[in-house]
Write a protein that holds these residues in place. Structure first.
Motif, PDB file in Angstrom:
ATOM      1  N   TYR A 111       0.881  -1.287  -0.122  1.00 14.82           N
ATOM      2  CA  TYR A 111       0.090   0.067  -0.022  1.00 14.82           C
ATOM      3  C   TYR A 111       0.797   1.164  -0.190  1.00 14.82           C
ATOM      4  CZ  TYR A 111      -3.475  -3.524   1.814  1.00 14.82           C
ATOM      5  OH  TYR A 111      -4.012  -4.639   1.709  1.00 14.82           O
ATOM      6  N   GLN A 112       2.151   1.084   0.096  1.00 12.94           N
ATOM      7  CA  GLN A 112       3.122   2.676   0.228  1.00 12.94           C
ATOM      8  C   GLN A 112       2.773   3.254   1.269  1.00 12.94           C
ATOM      9  OE1 GLN A 112       1.284   1.689  -3.171  1.00 12.94           O
ATOM     10  NE2 GLN A 112       3.087   0.306  -3.342  1.00 12.94           N
ATOM     11  N   LEU A 113       2.439   2.535   2.402  1.00  8.15           N
ATOM     12  CA  LEU A 113       2.321   3.250   3.463  1.00  8.15           C
ATOM     13  C   LEU A 113       3.343   2.600   4.645  1.00  8.15           C
ATOM     14  CD1 LEU A 113      -1.715   2.922   3.811  1.00  8.15           C
ATOM     15  CD2 LEU A 113      -0.183   4.805   3.502  1.00  8.15           C
ATOM     16  N   ARG A 114       3.795   3.292   5.723  1.00  7.50           N
ATOM     17  CA  ARG A 114       4.403   2.857   6.681  1.00  7.50           C
ATOM     18  C   ARG A 114       3.842   2.894   8.040  1.00  7.50           C
ATOM     19  NH1 ARG A 114       9.399   2.972   3.853  1.00  7.50           N
ATOM     20  NH2 ARG A 114       9.890   4.755   2.917  1.00  7.50           N
ATOM     21  N   ILE A 115       4.443   2.058   8.955  1.00  4.97           N
ATOM     22  CA  ILE A 115       3.896   1.807  10.145  1.00  4.97           C
ATOM     23  C   ILE A 115       5.021   2.651  11.106  1.00  4.97           C
ATOM     24  CG2 ILE A 115       3.175   0.300  12.230  1.00  4.97           C
ATOM     25  CD1 ILE A 115       2.392  -1.850  10.222  1.00  4.97           C
ATOM     26  N   VAL A 116       4.479   3.845  11.682  1.00  2.00           N
ATOM     27  CA  VAL A 116       5.287   4.347  12.460  1.00  2.00           C
ATOM     28  C   VAL A 116       4.931   4.292  13.860  1.00  2.00           C
ATOM     29  CG1 VAL A 116       5.980   6.770  12.968  1.00  2.00           C
ATOM     30  CG2 VAL A 116       5.249   6.163  10.491  1.00  2.00           C
ATOM     31  N   THR A 117       5.947   3.763  14.778  1.00  2.00           N
ATOM     32  CA  THR A 117       5.586   3.885  16.099  1.00  2.00           C
ATOM     33  C   THR A 117       6.191   4.825  16.780  1.00  2.00           C
ATOM     34  OG1 THR A 117       7.748   2.574  16.613  1.00  2.00           O
ATOM     35  CG2 THR A 117       5.783   1.347  15.584  1.00  2.00           C
ATOM     36  N   PHE A 118       5.690   5.202  18.008  1.00  2.80           N
ATOM     37  CA  PHE A 118       6.196   6.287  18.987  1.00  2.80           C
ATOM     38  C   PHE A 118       6.722   5.676  20.578  1.00  2.80           C
ATOM     39  CE2 PHE A 118       2.962   7.833  16.259  1.00  2.80           C
ATOM     40  CZ  PHE A 118       3.737   9.129  15.664  1.00  2.80           C
ATOM     41  N   GLU A 119       7.670   6.151  20.731  1.00  2.26           N
ATOM     42  CA  GLU A 119       8.325   5.693  22.197  1.00  2.26           C
ATOM     43  C   GLU A 119       7.601   6.555  23.221  1.00  2.26           C
ATOM     44  OE1 GLU A 119       9.576   3.715  25.086  1.00  2.26           O
ATOM     45  OE2 GLU A 119      10.038   2.775  23.136  1.00  2.26           O
ATOM     46  N   ILE A 120       6.836   5.967  24.214  1.00  4.96           N
ATOM     47  CA  ILE A 120       6.236   6.789  25.121  1.00  4.96           C
ATOM     48  C   ILE A 120       6.936   6.150  26.506  1.00  4.96           C
ATOM     49  CG2 ILE A 120       4.357   7.518  23.532  1.00  4.96           C
ATOM     50  CD1 ILE A 120       2.622   5.374  25.426  1.00  4.96           C
ATOM     51  N   ARG A 121       7.639   5.320  26.676  1.00  5.49           N
ATOM     52  CA  ARG A 121       8.067   4.822  27.922  1.00  5.49           C
ATOM     53  C   ARG A 121       7.021   4.130  28.722  1.00  5.49           C
ATOM     54  NH1 ARG A 121      12.435   9.406  28.559  1.00  5.49           N
ATOM     55  NH2 ARG A 121      13.954   8.847  27.146  1.00  5.49           N
ATOM     56  N   SER A 122       6.217   3.416  28.126  1.00  4.50           N
ATOM     57  CA  SER A 122       4.910   2.908  28.679  1.00  4.50           C
ATOM     58  C   SER A 122       4.793   1.325  28.266  1.00  4.50           C
ATOM     59  CB  SER A 122       3.735   3.768  28.395  1.00  4.50           C
ATOM     60  OG  SER A 122       2.371   2.866  28.885  1.00  4.50           O
ATOM     61  N   ASP A 123       3.674   0.977  28.891  1.00  2.00           N
ATOM     62  CA  ASP A 123       3.558  -0.565  28.628  1.00  2.00           C
ATOM     63  C   ASP A 123       2.682  -0.910  27.225  1.00  2.00           C
ATOM     64  OD1 ASP A 123       1.136   0.404  29.434  1.00  2.00           O
ATOM     65  OD2 ASP A 123       0.807  -1.330  30.853  1.00  2.00           O
ATOM     66  N   SER A 124       2.545   0.464  26.443  1.00  2.00           N
ATOM     67  CA  SER A 124       1.968   0.415  25.063  1.00  2.00           C
ATOM     68  C   SER A 124       2.777   1.003  24.260  1.00  2.00           C
ATOM     69  CB  SER A 124       0.519   1.128  25.120  1.00  2.00           C
ATOM     70  OG  SER A 124       0.730   2.452  25.235  1.00  2.00           O
ATOM     71  N   ILE A 125       2.422   0.688  22.923  1.00  2.00           N
ATOM     72  CA  ILE A 125       3.211   0.985  21.685  1.00  2.00           C
ATOM     73  C   ILE A 125       2.113   1.562  20.790  1.00  2.00           C
ATOM     74  CG2 ILE A 125       4.581   0.385  19.802  1.00  2.00           C
ATOM     75  CD1 ILE A 125       4.834  -2.427  21.388  1.00  2.00           C
ATOM     76  N   PRO A 126       1.970   2.909  20.793  1.00  2.00           N
ATOM     77  CA  PRO A 126       1.202   3.707  19.813  1.00  2.00           C
ATOM     78  C   PRO A 126       1.889   3.376  18.278  1.00  2.00           C
ATOM     79  CG  PRO A 126       2.417   5.240  21.451  1.00  2.00           C
ATOM     80  CD  PRO A 126       2.974   3.708  21.775  1.00  2.00           C
ATOM     81  N   PHE A 127       1.028   3.507  17.412  1.00  2.90           N
ATOM     82  CA  PHE A 127       1.400   3.574  16.329  1.00  2.90           C
ATOM     83  C   PHE A 127       0.324   4.106  15.067  1.00  2.90           C
ATOM     84  CE2 PHE A 127      -0.803  -0.653  16.217  1.00  2.90           C
ATOM     85  CZ  PHE A 127      -1.097  -0.577  15.197  1.00  2.90           C
ATOM     86  N   VAL A 128       0.920   4.712  13.915  1.00  2.00           N
ATOM     87  CA  VAL A 128      -0.018   5.138  12.974  1.00  2.00           C
ATOM     88  C   VAL A 128       0.443   4.696  11.578  1.00  2.00           C
ATOM     89  CG1 VAL A 128      -0.386   7.329  14.215  1.00  2.00           C
ATOM     90  CG2 VAL A 128       1.498   7.065  12.424  1.00  2.00           C
ATOM     91  N   LEU A 129      -0.409   4.866  10.509  1.00  2.63           N
ATOM     92  CA  LEU A 129       0.176   4.699   9.069  1.00  2.63           C
ATOM     93  C   LEU A 129       0.513   6.037   8.638  1.00  2.63           C
ATOM     94  CD1 LEU A 129      -2.380   1.937   8.003  1.00  2.63           C
ATOM     95  CD2 LEU A 129      -0.303   1.313   8.690  1.00  2.63           C
ATOM     96  N   SER A 130       1.352   5.974   7.778  1.00  2.00           N
ATOM     97  CA  SER A 130       1.895   7.315   7.192  1.00  2.00           C
ATOM     98  C   SER A 130       2.428   6.725   5.748  1.00  2.00           C
ATOM     99  CB  SER A 130       3.021   8.033   7.915  1.00  2.00           C
ATOM    100  OG  SER A 130       3.378   9.006   7.176  1.00  2.00           O
ATOM    101  N   PRO A 131       2.304   7.799   4.801  1.00  2.00           N
ATOM    102  CA  PRO A 131       2.499   7.539   3.364  1.00  2.00           C
ATOM    103  C   PRO A 131       4.183   7.553   3.582  1.00  2.00           C
ATOM    104  CG  PRO A 131       0.783   9.272   3.322  1.00  2.00           C
ATOM    105  CD  PRO A 131       1.375   8.877   4.968  1.00  2.00           C
TER     106      PRO A 131
END
Length: 131
Positions: A111-131
């Motif tokens: 799909y020409q999209l990337r999964i971008v994760t964010f480090e929040i020093r927590s027990d969860s991993i937030p992520f988005v899809l980005s071109p």
């Protein structure tokens, strides 16, 4: 707008905190002082993306199937076909980060999209899809 929320969190953290107090308890922040200094705009950004259905978070103990489900939810938001469970072939007992890396290469190729994760020093991993 998201930009206004982020700007408010940077310019007037106390006002932002009071206006959006429902967002903080889910992250374990009961008081503004509980948040690492300077991090409020970053969390305003992440929470704003979530409210607009543009972000997902997986637990650090999430199975590959749980990660796939979260990725598929975002693919649907972006109007893309979901990935099949067969994409998880060979992923047994791997971390959510490894699952996200594996699925990211598929999403990028397909799909020409990337999964971008964010480090929040927590027990969860937030992520988005980005071109």
């Amino acid at each position: 707008s998201l930009v206004q929320e982020i700007e408010l969190s940077a310019a007037n953290p106390i006002q932002y905190w009071e206006l959006y107090d429902d967002k903080h308890s889910s992250r374990g922040f009961d008081e503004l002082e509980d948040l690492p200094r300077g991090q409020l705009p970053f969390f305003a950004f992440l929470d704003g993306l979530g409210e607009r259905d543009l972000k997902r978070e997986v637990d650090w103990k999430s199975s590959p199937a749980d990660v796939l489900e979260a990725v598929n939810e975002l693919l649907t938001v972006h109007g893309k076909p979901v990935l099949d469970k067969q994409e998880l072939s060979g992923l047994v007992g791997v971390s959510p980060y490894d699952s996200l890396d594996h699925l990211s290469s598929i999403v990028k190729k397909r799909y020409q999209l990337r999964i971008v994760t964010f480090e929040i020093r927590s027990d969860s991993i937030p992520f988005v899809l980005s071109p």
